[in-house]
Design a protein around this motif. Sequence first.
Motif, PDB file in Angstrom:
ATOM      1  N   VAL A 301      52.519  48.954  35.336  1.00  0.00           N
ATOM      2  CA  VAL A 301      51.094  48.900  35.006  1.00  0.00           C
ATOM      3  C   VAL A 301      50.439  47.701  35.686  1.00  0.00           C
ATOM      4  O   VAL A 301      49.304  47.802  36.189  1.00  0.00           O
ATOM      5  N   SER A 303      51.073  46.393  38.511  1.00  0.00           N
ATOM      6  CA  SER A 303      50.840  46.617  39.946  1.00  0.00           C
ATOM      7  C   SER A 303      49.525  47.342  40.194  1.00  0.00           C
ATOM      8  O   SER A 303      48.991  47.299  41.315  1.00  0.00           O
ATOM      9  N   PHE A 304      48.965  47.985  39.167  1.00  0.00           N
ATOM     10  CA  PHE A 304      47.680  48.681  39.315  1.00  0.00           C
ATOM     11  C   PHE A 304      46.504  47.850  38.827  1.00  0.00           C
ATOM     12  O   PHE A 304      45.387  48.022  39.329  1.00  0.00           O
ATOM     13  N   VAL A 305      46.708  46.991  37.842  1.00  0.00           N
ATOM     14  CA  VAL A 305      45.567  46.311  37.212  1.00  0.00           C
ATOM     15  C   VAL A 305      45.540  44.801  37.463  1.00  0.00           C
ATOM     16  O   VAL A 305      44.570  44.146  37.094  1.00  0.00           O
TER      17      VAL A 305
END
Length: 306
Positions: A301, A303-305
Amino acid sequence: MASTIFSLSITVKSNSIFKSGSSLFFSNSAPPPYSSYFLNRFKFGQQLEGKLRRRLRRQLTSSAAMFSENPVISDFIATALSGGIALSLLKIWEETAKRSLFDQKLNRKLVHVTIGLAFMLCWPMFSSGRQGAAIAALIPSVNIIRMLLLGLGIWKHDATVKSMSRFGDHRELLKGPLYYASTITLACVIYWRTSPIAIAAICNLCAGDGLADIVGRRFGSHKLPYNRDKSIVGSIAMAMAGFLASIGYMHYFSSFGYVQESPEMVLGFFIVSLAAALIESHPLSTELDDNLTVPLASVLVGSFVL
């Protein structure tokens, strides 16, 4: 006659200067055509000064963290100090386990909360770049070897087994404690102190998962509908503890210039901690091990936010 003309010209010039000066400072009329140019130059100078100040602060803090002009020697001194701190904490919890000062499960979770967070506090002592990360990772790597030797029964040490296991079985060290040491090692080597993903993974693993168990056992009378082994208050405690610890370490590493704190990063930490708490509460985490699922969820998570 000449002196009279000279004094008159001075008076006229001084009056014109005073009038122009007064119009510059007190007039409500439009500014001179070059004022925006100088204003932009002033703003650019402020931005440049801020960048130079931040760069200088990073250089000074990096130099202050060095124990020797040779970065390799400095890193090994930092390794000795960090390892000494981690070993001292382990010895303290081994003694509390021997003397049964705490319940065995509580003692285990105190180890879980403190070791990883204390190790991350030591990261600024190491040099910048991959060399500092690799040498710092030697400390949890040694713990991986310890868990393997103890878990396989090759090395006998009852105090360590008692302080890190749920039921005193040395084979338990091949699961949760081994995943714990591996997570901190990989977060150190791959992400290091310039990545908020490392902060999120370690804080949710240590502070979040540790506090979830401690609070849940004491106050968790209301269980989750999809997992009767987990409580509502325990999941809330995990999300809040992981989030607050992440914010604390964001401020800590930002003071050294390693990360740039921002509202977006704060929101990202909240999303990661919430996702980690949801994953930890799922029955699959009980079957696998939350020391494995929580850091995986935090990295994925994050790595996306972040």
